[in-house]
Design a protein around this motif. Structure first.
Motif, PDB file in Angstrom:
ATOM      1  N   ASP A 152       0.821  -1.211   0.000  1.00  0.00           N
ATOM      2  CA  ASP A 152       0.000   0.000   0.000  1.00  0.00           C
ATOM      3  C   ASP A 152       0.854   1.259   0.000  1.00  0.00           C
ATOM      4  O   ASP A 152       0.625   2.191  -0.784  1.00  0.00           O
ATOM      5  N   ALA A 153       1.853   1.297   0.872  1.00  0.00           N
ATOM      6  CA  ALA A 153       2.688   2.490   1.010  1.00  0.00           C
ATOM      7  C   ALA A 153       3.479   2.766  -0.268  1.00  0.00           C
ATOM      8  O   ALA A 153       3.616   3.921  -0.689  1.00  0.00           O
ATOM      9  N   THR A 154       3.994   1.718  -0.889  1.00  0.00           N
ATOM     10  CA  THR A 154       4.791   1.886  -2.107  1.00  0.00           C
ATOM     11  C   THR A 154       3.908   2.300  -3.277  1.00  0.00           C
ATOM     12  O   THR A 154       4.278   3.149  -4.093  1.00  0.00           O
ATOM     13  N   TYR A 155       2.737   1.724  -3.362  1.00  0.00           N
ATOM     14  CA  TYR A 155       1.761   2.067  -4.402  1.00  0.00           C
ATOM     15  C   TYR A 155       1.380   3.549  -4.306  1.00  0.00           C
ATOM     16  O   TYR A 155       1.428   4.283  -5.303  1.00  0.00           O
ATOM     17  N   VAL A 156       1.025   3.998  -3.120  1.00  0.00           N
ATOM     18  CA  VAL A 156       0.632   5.399  -2.923  1.00  0.00           C
ATOM     19  C   VAL A 156       1.811   6.327  -3.203  1.00  0.00           C
ATOM     20  O   VAL A 156       1.656   7.378  -3.846  1.00  0.00           O
ATOM     21  N   LYS A 157       2.997   5.934  -2.768  1.00  0.00           N
ATOM     22  CA  LYS A 157       4.179   6.789  -2.974  1.00  0.00           C
ATOM     23  C   LYS A 157       4.454   7.041  -4.443  1.00  0.00           C
ATOM     24  O   LYS A 157       4.596   8.193  -4.870  1.00  0.00           O
ATOM     25  N   TRP A 158       4.512   5.981  -5.239  1.00  0.00           N
ATOM     26  CA  TRP A 158       4.891   6.158  -6.642  1.00  0.00           C
ATOM     27  C   TRP A 158       3.782   6.803  -7.467  1.00  0.00           C
ATOM     28  O   TRP A 158       4.060   7.625  -8.339  1.00  0.00           O
ATOM     29  N   LEU A 159       2.525   6.456  -7.193  1.00  0.00           N
ATOM     30  CA  LEU A 159       1.446   7.111  -7.936  1.00  0.00           C
ATOM     31  C   LEU A 159       1.376   8.594  -7.610  1.00  0.00           C
ATOM     32  O   LEU A 159       1.189   9.421  -8.498  1.00  0.00           O
ATOM     33  N   ARG A 160       1.553   8.931  -6.349  1.00  0.00           N
ATOM     34  CA  ARG A 160       1.493  10.343  -5.978  1.00  0.00           C
ATOM     35  C   ARG A 160       2.654  11.114  -6.588  1.00  0.00           C
ATOM     36  O   ARG A 160       2.489  12.239  -7.077  1.00  0.00           O
ATOM     37  N   ARG A 170      -6.182  22.726 -25.164  1.00  0.00           N
ATOM     38  CA  ARG A 170      -6.463  23.534 -23.967  1.00  0.00           C
ATOM     39  C   ARG A 170      -7.550  22.885 -23.124  1.00  0.00           C
ATOM     40  O   ARG A 170      -7.431  22.776 -21.903  1.00  0.00           O
ATOM     41  N   ARG A 171      -8.603  22.442 -23.781  1.00  0.00           N
ATOM     42  CA  ARG A 171      -9.686  21.782 -23.040  1.00  0.00           C
ATOM     43  C   ARG A 171      -9.197  20.476 -22.417  1.00  0.00           C
ATOM     44  O   ARG A 171      -9.511  20.157 -21.270  1.00  0.00           O
ATOM     45  N   PHE A 172      -8.402  19.711 -23.164  1.00  0.00           N
ATOM     46  CA  PHE A 172      -7.869  18.458 -22.643  1.00  0.00           C
ATOM     47  C   PHE A 172      -6.968  18.705 -21.431  1.00  0.00           C
ATOM     48  O   PHE A 172      -6.990  17.947 -20.467  1.00  0.00           O
ATOM     49  N   SER A 173      -6.177  19.779 -21.471  1.00  0.00           N
ATOM     50  CA  SER A 173      -5.293  20.080 -20.340  1.00  0.00           C
ATOM     51  C   SER A 173      -6.096  20.405 -19.085  1.00  0.00           C
ATOM     52  O   SER A 173      -5.682  20.074 -17.969  1.00  0.00           O
ATOM     53  N   GLU A 174      -7.260  21.025 -19.236  1.00  0.00           N
ATOM     54  CA  GLU A 174      -8.120  21.305 -18.087  1.00  0.00           C
ATOM     55  C   GLU A 174      -8.675  20.007 -17.506  1.00  0.00           C
ATOM     56  O   GLU A 174      -8.729  19.831 -16.281  1.00  0.00           O
ATOM     57  N   GLN A 175      -9.075  19.101 -18.369  1.00  0.00           N
ATOM     58  CA  GLN A 175      -9.563  17.804 -17.908  1.00  0.00           C
ATOM     59  C   GLN A 175      -8.452  17.038 -17.187  1.00  0.00           C
ATOM     60  O   GLN A 175      -8.684  16.436 -16.130  1.00  0.00           O
ATOM     61  N   VAL A 211      -5.849  14.862 -12.313  1.00  0.00           N
ATOM     62  CA  VAL A 211      -4.611  14.679 -11.552  1.00  0.00           C
ATOM     63  C   VAL A 211      -4.783  15.200 -10.124  1.00  0.00           C
ATOM     64  O   VAL A 211      -4.368  14.553  -9.152  1.00  0.00           O
ATOM     65  N   LEU A 212      -5.400  16.355  -9.982  1.00  0.00           N
ATOM     66  CA  LEU A 212      -5.620  16.910  -8.651  1.00  0.00           C
ATOM     67  C   LEU A 212      -6.525  15.993  -7.827  1.00  0.00           C
ATOM     68  O   LEU A 212      -6.272  15.736  -6.643  1.00  0.00           O
ATOM     69  N   ASN A 213      -7.560  15.466  -8.452  1.00  0.00           N
ATOM     70  CA  ASN A 213      -8.456  14.568  -7.739  1.00  0.00           C
ATOM     71  C   ASN A 213      -7.742  13.292  -7.308  1.00  0.00           C
ATOM     72  O   ASN A 213      -7.929  12.809  -6.180  1.00  0.00           O
ATOM     73  N   HIS A 214      -6.884  12.763  -8.172  1.00  0.00           N
ATOM     74  CA  HIS A 214      -6.147  11.551  -7.818  1.00  0.00           C
ATOM     75  C   HIS A 214      -5.178  11.817  -6.666  1.00  0.00           C
ATOM     76  O   HIS A 214      -4.998  10.964  -5.794  1.00  0.00           O
ATOM     77  N   GLN A 215      -4.565  12.999  -6.664  1.00  0.00           N
ATOM     78  CA  GLN A 215      -3.694  13.358  -5.542  1.00  0.00           C
ATOM     79  C   GLN A 215      -4.486  13.356  -4.237  1.00  0.00           C
ATOM     80  O   GLN A 215      -4.023  12.849  -3.208  1.00  0.00           O
ATOM     81  N   ARG A 216      -5.664  13.933  -4.281  1.00  0.00           N
ATOM     82  CA  ARG A 216      -6.491  13.988  -3.072  1.00  0.00           C
ATOM     83  C   ARG A 216      -6.895  12.584  -2.618  1.00  0.00           C
ATOM     84  O   ARG A 216      -6.911  12.288  -1.407  1.00  0.00           O
ATOM     85  N   LEU A 217      -7.252  11.736  -3.572  1.00  0.00           N
ATOM     86  CA  LEU A 217      -7.613  10.371  -3.223  1.00  0.00           C
ATOM     87  C   LEU A 217      -6.439   9.638  -2.576  1.00  0.00           C
ATOM     88  O   LEU A 217      -6.591   8.957  -1.555  1.00  0.00           O
TER      89      LEU A 217
END
Length: 219
Positions: free
Chosen positions: A155-163, A186-191, A196-202
């Motif tokens: 778990d710790a290694t998975y979270v570390k590398w994905l983050r 431009r639209r794709f970069s917003e998506q 990415v921000l949501n995945h960081q929060r998760l």
């Protein structure tokens, strides 16, 4: 956000497949694309050769969504590369993670990466961008490191590398969002930024983002 389940286990590194990035933050609405029919009418017709990338897929070329730069293509390819390793690892974590919270967030990450991979392939097809088909050597090393562990260490290694990986692409997304003249990119970069921000929060919600999981600050 609706939770999606993804149950396909990781089998081999060669079976690395899709990445899918939803517009992940609640209430987020990406910049709408202009009416392509109106664009088609407004853009002066050009020979096909000027719309296709030159030999080697480099340089800035004209498209009906605006100029497409090398940096624009670099972002699209990097998002694709992220999917090629994060998607199968998230699927693997659904089965193998020790903590229930890690299994739960992995379902969301896998589902969102699955959606994003469809988006990135659609953008690449429209803009004639050649996409990578396997992870980089560094990404494969991360996969090996995660897969070789079990229990809390997994778990710790998975979270570390994905983050860490998500943090690395933030700079590219920001630069492209601020400089691209291509409305599709431009639209794709917003998506991509929202996902990415949501995945960081998760990942951070697991409680496993300890000081050891952060990169060494620059001196």
């Amino acid at each position: 956000m609706a939770h999606h389940s993804s149950t396909a286990p990781l089998t081999t590194a060669g079976g690395l497949a899709a990445l899918c990035l939803l517009t992940a933050c609640a209430g987020y609405t990406p910049t709408p694309l202009p009416d392509t029919a109106a664009l088609d009418a407004a853009v002066t017709p050009q020979p096909t050769s000027t719309l296709a990338p030159p030999e080697g897929d480099t340089g800035t070329v004209q498209t009906k969504w605006g100029p497409l730069s090398e940096l624009d293509r670099d972002l699209v390819r990097k998002v694709r590369l992220a999917s090629l390793w994060e998607m199968p690892m998230a699927q693997d974590a659904i089965q193998r993670a020790d903590a229930a919270r890690v299994r739960q967030i992995s379902q969301e990450i896998a589902a969102q990466h699955h959606t994003l991979d469809r988006q990135v392939r659609d953008v690449a097809a429209k803009l004639r961008i050649t996409l990578p088909v396997k992870p980089t050597e560094q990404q494969q090393a991360w996969m090996t490191d995660i897969s070789g562990r079990s229990g809390p260490a997994y778990d710790a290694t998975y979270v570390k590398w994905l983050r860490l990986a998500h943090g690395q692409i933030f700079g590219v997304i920001g630069t492209v969002r601020g400089t691209t003249q291509n409305t599709l990119v431009r639209r794709f970069s917003e998506q991509a930024n929202a996902a990415v921000l949501n995945h960081q929060r998760l990942l951070e919600s697991t409680g496993l983002t300890t000081p050891e999981s952060f990169p060494t600050p620059p001196s």
